[in-house]
Design an enzyme around this catalytic site. Structure first.
Site, PDB file in Angstrom:
ATOM      1  N   HIS A   2       0.733  -1.190   0.044  1.00 26.57           N
ATOM      2  CA  HIS A   2       0.034  -0.064   0.066  1.00 26.57           C
ATOM      3  C   HIS A   2       0.850   1.266  -0.183  1.00 26.57           C
ATOM      4  CE1 HIS A   2      -3.484  -2.616   0.271  1.00 26.57           C
ATOM      5  NE2 HIS A   2      -3.631  -2.509   1.560  1.00 26.57           N
ATOM      6  N   HIS A  28      -9.868   2.550   0.901  1.00 21.69           N
ATOM      7  CA  HIS A  28      -9.565   1.529   1.769  1.00 21.69           C
ATOM      8  C   HIS A  28     -10.583   1.597   2.852  1.00 21.69           C
ATOM      9  CE1 HIS A  28      -7.739  -1.858   4.046  1.00 21.69           C
ATOM     10  NE2 HIS A  28      -6.960  -2.062   2.835  1.00 21.69           N
ATOM     11  N   GLU A  61     -11.691  -3.188  -2.539  1.00 24.14           N
ATOM     12  CA  GLU A  61     -10.775  -2.566  -3.027  1.00 24.14           C
ATOM     13  C   GLU A  61     -10.551  -2.685  -4.691  1.00 24.14           C
ATOM     14  OE1 GLU A  61      -7.102  -3.176  -0.647  1.00 24.14           O
ATOM     15  OE2 GLU A  61      -8.340  -4.233   0.756  1.00 24.14           O
TER      16      GLU A  61
HETATM   17  C1  BGC Z   1      -4.754  -5.913   2.444  1.00 25.23           C
HETATM   18  C2  BGC Z   1      -4.757  -6.753   3.556  1.00 25.23           C
HETATM   19  C3  BGC Z   1      -3.834  -6.040   4.878  1.00 25.23           C
HETATM   20  C4  BGC Z   1      -5.094  -4.903   4.889  1.00 25.23           C
HETATM   21  C5  BGC Z   1      -4.576  -3.765   6.066  1.00 25.23           C
HETATM   22  C6  BGC Z   1      -5.499  -5.107   2.588  1.00 25.23           C
HETATM   23  O1  BGC Z   1      -5.858  -4.181   1.589  1.00 25.23           O
HETATM   24  O2  BGC Z   1      -5.014  -7.001   1.312  1.00 25.23           O
HETATM   25  O3  BGC Z   1      -3.581  -7.927   3.504  1.00 25.23           O
HETATM   26  O4  BGC Z   1      -3.862  -6.564   6.110  1.00 25.23           O
HETATM   27  O5  BGC Z   1      -5.106  -4.113   3.690  1.00 25.23           O
HETATM   28  O6  BGC Z   1      -3.470  -3.297   5.822  1.00 25.23           O
END
Ligand code: BGC
Length: 393
Positions: A147, A221, A358
């Site tokens: 991310h 998110h 997402e």
């Molecule tokens: C990811 C997860 C992660 C979460 C929070 C999600 O988009 O796919 O693996 O734990 O975000 O960080």
């Protein structure tokens, strides 16, 4: 007799004309109301949300429509802090995980409500090559990058501009990500526009340009819980994903490069199924994700128009439908929520009390030659839109 006839005739004519006039009047009034409500404004109100330790003021913008929907967005991380949506009785409640104060958002948290960038999802070993040059990203999920790195777009302060057009209202957030920020090449000018309509749609438009070849993959998110009651898990939500295959992952959540057909697996959401129905069955991919934490390859026949994902909560009657022009959607079922993040009033967000939809390109695309490209070159514009539509059923 003649006089009586004449009188009755005049009376009948009078009554008829007055009724017609009344009827016309009613129609006009009704028309006026309809016309009026059609053009009722979606409003935006700005307030101060808090001050960062570095002394930066963080603002909050409330977008509110005429059909019971409200969205609150802060300039820190472009985070949606509140999203109120009516249930089948017309009662508006929050349907996203959020905190009350800036201090809470500044604490480590799993990207609650935020804009994700430059690259949503994982990049193996935080490495990729472009134009013959190798780049090394911050490894915030050692040995990988997740991310956008240590300080992704979820942790920067965005500039905000209000855009009002009556039936819609938008908040345009912009940010300049400097060359080599978190290891990514190129000065990237990013713009994310949130738009609320009177049709209970929240549109998210992502745009970016660069001055050097780079990679981009942005998403949102928010953790949804359509019940509006965060003491409930999301396991009873019924989900539909218009997808025949997922991106298979290894034990570190990194794509293996293969796709896996969903038919006869717990990943089959082609017809409505409760999230909780098969989340606990023995399955290698489910074990690797600790539940659902995978990217579904969208069939998306008419990109931007086809409803690619749905979630429905029977008790509240709330239905969420998603359209996007992205090739994939990560369904993450809050597998790492563990009761340490404070709810708005009292209590803590427990395991699986929120899920994320997402929309995105596939994880690790820069290292997977068979995945659609995420490369952006100077002179071209990155532009993608996702719409979240709420209704009741
Ligand atoms: C990811 C997860 C992660 C979460 C929070 C999600 O988009 O796919 O693996 O734990 O975000 O960080």
């Amino acid at each position: 007799m003649n006089v009586i006839y004449q009188f009755t005739f005049i009376l009948v004519i009078f009554c008829l004309t007055s009724f017609t006039t009344k009827d016309e009047e009613t129609k006009l009034v009704a028309k006026k109301i309809v016309t009026h409500s059609k053009y009722q404004e979606v409003t935006i109100k700005k307030s101060t949300f808090g001050i960062t330790p570095e002394g930066e003021k963080i603002d909050s913008y409330k977008l509110k429509n005429q059909n019971g929907m409200e969205v609150d967005i802060i300039t820190y991380g472009g985070i949606i802090t509140d999203l109120k949506v009516p249930n089948k009785k017309g009662i508006s409640e929050n349907v996203v995980i959020g905190f009350k104060t800036l201090e809470e958002y500044l604490q480590p948290n799993p990207y609650v409500g935020a804009i994700i960038g430059r690259y949503a999802n994982r990049i193996a070993n935080g490495k990729f090559s472009l134009d013959g040059k190798e780049y090394q990203l911050t490894l915030n999920r050692p040995p990988h990058s997740l991310h956008g790195g240590e300080k992704g777009f979820n942790r920067v302060v965005w500039k905000a501009v209000e855009v009002k057009s009556g039936k819609k209202a938008s908040l345009r957030l912009s940010y300049l990500s400097k060359d080599l920020e978190e290891g990514y090449p190129g000065n990237l000018q990013v713009c994310v526009t949130y738009t609320l309509t009177n049709e209970n749609q929240l549109e998210v438009l992502y745009e970016a340009t660069t001055d050097k070849e780079t990679i981009v993959n942005l998403t949102q998110h928010s953790y949804f819980n359509l019940s509006g009651d965060f003491s409930n898990t999301i396991l009873e939500h019924e989900v539909v994903l218009q997808s025949d295959k997922i991106v298979s992952i290894n034990e570190n959540g990194i794509p293996t490069g293969e796709f896996e057909w969903v038919a006869n697996t717990p990943f089959d959401f082609r017809t409505a199924k409760k999230i909780g129905k098969e989340i606990g069955v023995k399955n290698e991919q489910l074990e690797r994700g600790n539940g659902y934490d995978h990217c579904w390859v969208l069939n998306n026949s008419e990109r931007g128009k086809t409803i690619v994902a749905k979630a429905y909560d029977k008790v509240s009657g709330r239905l969420l439908e998603v359209t996007t022009d992205e090739p994939g959607i990560q369904l993450y079922t809050g597998n790492f929520l563990k009761g340490n993040l404070p709810m708005r009033t009292s209590g803590f967000y427990e395991h699986r009390t929120g899920f994320c939809f997402e929309t995105q390109h596939f994880p690790d695309s820069p290292n997977q030659s068979n995945f659609p490209t995420t490369v952006l070159i100077p002179g071209k514009k990155y532009k993608t839109k996702t719409t979240f539509t709420f209704s009741v059923n």
